[in-house]
Design a protein around this motif. Structure first.
Motif, PDB file in Angstrom:
ATOM      1  N   CYS A   1     -34.831 -19.445  -1.119  1.00 30.44           N
ATOM      2  CA  CYS A   1     -35.039 -21.137  -1.170  1.00 30.44           C
ATOM      3  C   CYS A   1     -36.382 -21.583  -1.058  1.00 30.44           C
ATOM      4  CB  CYS A   1     -34.484 -22.081  -0.144  1.00 30.44           C
ATOM      5  SG  CYS A   1     -34.506 -23.613  -1.655  1.00 30.44           S
ATOM      6  N   ILE A   2     -37.340 -21.026  -2.425  1.00 30.46           N
ATOM      7  CA  ILE A   2     -38.692 -21.722  -2.030  1.00 30.46           C
ATOM      8  C   ILE A   2     -39.233 -22.582  -3.030  1.00 30.46           C
ATOM      9  CG2 ILE A   2     -41.044 -21.003  -3.486  1.00 30.46           C
ATOM     10  CD1 ILE A   2     -39.521 -18.503  -4.387  1.00 30.46           C
ATOM     11  N   THR A   3     -39.367 -23.574  -2.188  1.00 33.45           N
ATOM     12  CA  THR A   3     -40.251 -25.488  -2.000  1.00 33.45           C
ATOM     13  C   THR A   3     -41.908 -24.757  -2.160  1.00 33.45           C
ATOM     14  OG1 THR A   3     -38.507 -25.952  -0.426  1.00 33.45           O
ATOM     15  CG2 THR A   3     -40.511 -27.275  -1.112  1.00 33.45           C
ATOM     16  N   CYS A   4     -41.966 -25.697  -3.512  1.00 27.51           N
ATOM     17  CA  CYS A   4     -43.429 -25.583  -4.573  1.00 27.51           C
ATOM     18  C   CYS A   4     -44.316 -26.618  -3.600  1.00 27.51           C
ATOM     19  CB  CYS A   4     -42.822 -26.501  -5.624  1.00 27.51           C
ATOM     20  SG  CYS A   4     -44.502 -26.792  -6.659  1.00 27.51           S
ATOM     21  N   PRO A   5     -45.406 -26.480  -3.260  1.00 21.66           N
ATOM     22  CA  PRO A   5     -46.079 -27.298  -1.809  1.00 21.66           C
ATOM     23  C   PRO A   5     -46.879 -28.413  -2.742  1.00 21.66           C
ATOM     24  CG  PRO A   5     -47.066 -24.742  -2.735  1.00 21.66           C
ATOM     25  CD  PRO A   5     -45.972 -24.793  -3.570  1.00 21.66           C
TER      26      PRO A   5
ATOM     27  N   VAL B   1     -46.347 -19.700  -7.035  1.00 21.06           N
ATOM     28  CA  VAL B   1     -45.900 -19.566  -5.618  1.00 21.06           C
ATOM     29  C   VAL B   1     -45.514 -18.191  -5.978  1.00 21.06           C
ATOM     30  CG1 VAL B   1     -44.156 -20.496  -4.036  1.00 21.06           C
ATOM     31  CG2 VAL B   1     -44.851 -21.539  -6.607  1.00 21.06           C
TER      32      VAL B   1
ATOM     33  N   CYS C   1     -45.209 -29.713  -6.281  1.00 17.95           N
ATOM     34  CA  CYS C   1     -44.324 -31.004  -6.290  1.00 17.95           C
ATOM     35  C   CYS C   1     -42.929 -31.092  -5.290  1.00 17.95           C
ATOM     36  CB  CYS C   1     -43.782 -30.700  -7.665  1.00 17.95           C
ATOM     37  SG  CYS C   1     -43.549 -29.644  -7.779  1.00 17.95           S
ATOM     38  N   GLN C   2     -43.128 -30.027  -4.280  1.00 17.08           N
ATOM     39  CA  GLN C   2     -41.699 -29.897  -3.043  1.00 17.08           C
ATOM     40  C   GLN C   2     -40.453 -30.008  -4.306  1.00 17.08           C
ATOM     41  OE1 GLN C   2     -43.182 -29.767  -0.443  1.00 17.08           O
ATOM     42  NE2 GLN C   2     -45.166 -30.226  -0.894  1.00 17.08           N
ATOM     43  N   ALA C   3     -40.520 -29.289  -5.301  1.00 17.69           N
ATOM     44  CA  ALA C   3     -39.256 -29.076  -5.818  1.00 17.69           C
ATOM     45  C   ALA C   3     -38.613 -27.764  -5.061  1.00 17.69           C
ATOM     46  CB  ALA C   3     -39.407 -28.425  -6.952  1.00 17.69           C
ATOM     47  N   GLU C   4     -37.877 -27.607  -5.296  1.00 15.36           N
ATOM     48  CA  GLU C   4     -36.996 -25.948  -5.088  1.00 15.36           C
ATOM     49  C   GLU C   4     -36.090 -25.267  -6.039  1.00 15.36           C
ATOM     50  OE1 GLU C   4     -34.575 -27.806  -1.112  1.00 15.36           O
ATOM     51  OE2 GLU C   4     -36.167 -27.569  -0.508  1.00 15.36           O
TER      52      GLU C   4
ATOM     53  N   CYS D   1     -43.433 -22.665 -10.725  1.00 16.84           N
ATOM     54  CA  CYS D   1     -42.981 -23.428 -10.296  1.00 16.84           C
ATOM     55  C   CYS D   1     -42.099 -24.504 -11.541  1.00 16.84           C
ATOM     56  CB  CYS D   1     -43.058 -24.516  -9.436  1.00 16.84           C
ATOM     57  SG  CYS D   1     -42.274 -26.398  -9.286  1.00 16.84           S
TER      58      CYS D   1
END
Length: 131
Positions: A117-121, A107, A123-126, A100
């Protein structure tokens, strides 16, 4: 004779995992020095042997115990890193691993899905990467 040895060792630290590891390395270095015919390996083996016995006969049990505990922690952490590396290597054919950009969390995403599109588990950053 046995009582004399027990009396001598009373209050001394004795052999632990670190001392046993030093003795094992001493044997390996002695064998290497026999085949390589280099004095360096022989001298290093002798120094390890002397230090191992110094640790075993030491009366400073607190310091020797801390040294052994640090060694055991290092060995445990090395085992964890080795297992993580092995597992990641096995999964590399199926998954891609990304960090991330914000929190540096690793990730894992499946391979062969194109740009996703990857969402970090954590911090929820994409972020967008090719899988």
């Amino acid at each position: 004779m046995r009582e004399r040895i027990q009396k001598f060792m009373a209050g001394r630290y004795g052999f632990d995992e670190l001392s046993k590891t030093y003795l094992f390395l001493t044997i390996i270095l002695m064998a290497v020095s026999m085949f390589a015919r280099k004095r360096f390996f022989y001298l290093l083996a002798l120094m390890l042997l002397v230090y191992s016995y110094f640790r075993a006969f030491s009366r400073n049990t607190v310091k020797r115990g801390q040294e052994n505990q640090n060694f055991l922690n290092f060995r445990y952490q090395s085992g964890i890193r080795w297992n993580k590396w092995k597992m990641r290597r096995e999964q590399k054919k199926i998954y891609r691993f990304y960090k991330c950009p914000q929190c540096r969390q690793t990730v894992r995403v499946p391979r062969g899905k194109g740009r996703i599109c990857i969402t970090c588990p954590k911090c929820q950053a994409e972020f967008i990467r090719k899988s």
